[in-house]
Motif scaffolding. Structure first.
Motif, short mmCIF file in Angstrom:
data_model
loop_
_atom_site.label_atom_id
_atom_site.label_comp_id
_atom_site.label_asym_id
_atom_site.label_seq_id
_atom_site.Cartn_x
_atom_site.Cartn_y
_atom_site.Cartn_z
N VAL A 129 32.03 36.29 36.47
CA VAL A 129 32.23 37.69 37.00
C VAL A 129 33.26 38.34 36.26
N ILE B 165 38.36 41.03 38.14
CA ILE B 165 39.31 40.16 38.86
C ILE B 165 38.97 39.69 40.06
N ALA B 166 39.64 38.53 40.56
CA ALA B 166 39.24 37.93 41.71
C ALA B 166 39.84 38.95 42.95
N ASP C 237 33.68 40.96 43.06
CA ASP C 237 33.68 39.53 43.19
C ASP C 237 33.33 39.09 44.51
N ARG D 295 30.53 36.13 45.37
CA ARG D 295 30.93 34.79 46.16
C ARG D 295 29.97 34.57 47.22
N ASN E 29 36.16 33.89 37.03
CA ASN E 29 36.44 35.32 36.57
C ASN E 29 37.07 35.39 35.24
N GLN E 30 36.28 36.17 34.42
CA GLN E 30 36.85 36.28 33.13
C GLN E 30 36.90 38.00 33.00
N SER E 31 38.18 38.23 33.63
CA SER E 31 38.20 39.75 33.55
C SER E 31 39.01 40.36 32.38
#
Length: 329
Positions: A43, A46-47, A52, A56, A74-76
């Motif tokens: 995703v 950000i978490a 997100d 989930r 998460n790879q924002s």
């Protein structure tokens, strides 16, 4: 000599054919046994963000359907391009997937390190949704027209917060262009941060998903003045649509959607397995209820229809982004 060479050539061709057949058979066997281990769903935001949260609940249901763990990573950063670039470079084996929204095809970054269409294999669209326009409860405007009037009377004083490279950014900038209002844009790494600053009195207006803003609206911490959907939100029946408010120019209907992609070259059997599992998962009462709680509407398409939809969206959004004067922050 000639006969020996001919026999040798035939032998070599036979060996190559056998190896190719074995490799093809092994590949089909691997595709049919998929998945055999944990799947990672990247995703690129950000978490804790609305996207997100959607990823989930889909991942949880999909994991149960496939019988394998499906973890969120998460790879924002850089407007979602960091996570997308990582998946584009991943092995097309079905164990690294990407959860995107329509900002994926905005064309905001001139060279993100991948092509939003050619670098990926569409698996399925997931959902679509619209946004609610909110202002601080003490802001001196109770409608969009009053907001615009106040902004024009007090240029560069009204502040608009948004997450970089997100649908709310597009909506806000398009509203500014459509009305000629001098509203100051304030970019954030994620929309949740903009909302926090709005609650702290540092931001005046915001576009956000209903699921995120509804509790704050109900508690009187924010005031809703318009909804961007074609129809009024069932959660906010007294809030007019943006078209009813007199601004159909920014009613994209829907203005946001989500989809799952794999790296380019993802084998069709794996794509079909995932698409069928996603479709079955989203049709369950549990997922339908989860989507409704988040303010999302299910939108499942076949891989072929998803590919056609993404191609059309990649033509639709860049002109909007360009007209809004957006650029990578």
């Amino acid at each position: 000599m000639g006969r020996s060479c001919h026999l040798l050539r035939r032998s070599l061709l036979l060996v190559v054919a056998i190896v190719a057949m074995a490799a093809s058979s092994d590949s089909r066997a691997q595709d049919q046994s998929y998945p055999e281990r944990t799947i990672k769903l990247v995703v690129p935001f950000i978490a804790g963000s609305p996207v997100d949260a959607l990823a989930r609940i889909v991942a949880q249901g999909l994991s149960a359907r496939l019988g394998r763990a499906l973890i969120i990573e998460n790879q924002s950063g850089a407007g979602g391009t960091i996570g997308s670039r990582a998946v584009a470079a991943a092995s097309p084996d079905g164990y690294t997937l990407l959860f995107i929204i329509n900002s994926h095809v905005y064309g905001l970054y001139a060279n993100p390190g991948y092509d939003p269409i050619r670098s990926f294999t569409p698996v399925s669209t997931i959902a679509q949704w619209s946004h609610v326009l909110v202002v601080r409860p003490d802001f001196p405007a109770a409608s969009v027209r009053e907001l615009i009037g106040y902004a024009k009377a007090n240029p560069d004083t009204v502040t608009f917060g948004y997450g970089i490279n997100t649908p709310p950014q597009i909506l806000g900038e398009t509203l500014k262009i459509a009305t000629g209002a001098n509203i100051r844009s304030v970019p954030y790494r994620g929309g949740a941060q903009a909302i926090q600053d709005m609650l702290g009195g540092r931001i005046d207006m915001n576009f956000g998903a209903t699921s995120t803003l509804l509790p704050l609206i109900q508690d009187g911490k924010l005031r809703a003045i318009a909804f961007t959907g074609a129809r009024r939100s069932p959660d906010l029946p007294d809030v007019p649509t943006i078209s009813e408010a007199g601004f159909p120019q920014i009613a994209f209907n829907p203005d946001a959607w989500a989809a799952i992609l794999g790296p380019t070259g993802l084998p069709p059997p794996i794509v079909n397995t995932l698409n069928e599992a996603i479709s079955a998962t989203v049709k369950t009462p549990e997922l339908q209820a989860g989507l409704a709680r988040l303010g999302y509407e299910a939108r499942i398409m076949s891989p072929q229809d998803s590919a056609a939809f993404l191609a059309a969206e990649s033509e639709k959004w860049p002109p909007v982004v360009k007209a809004a004067g957006l650029r990578a922050e």
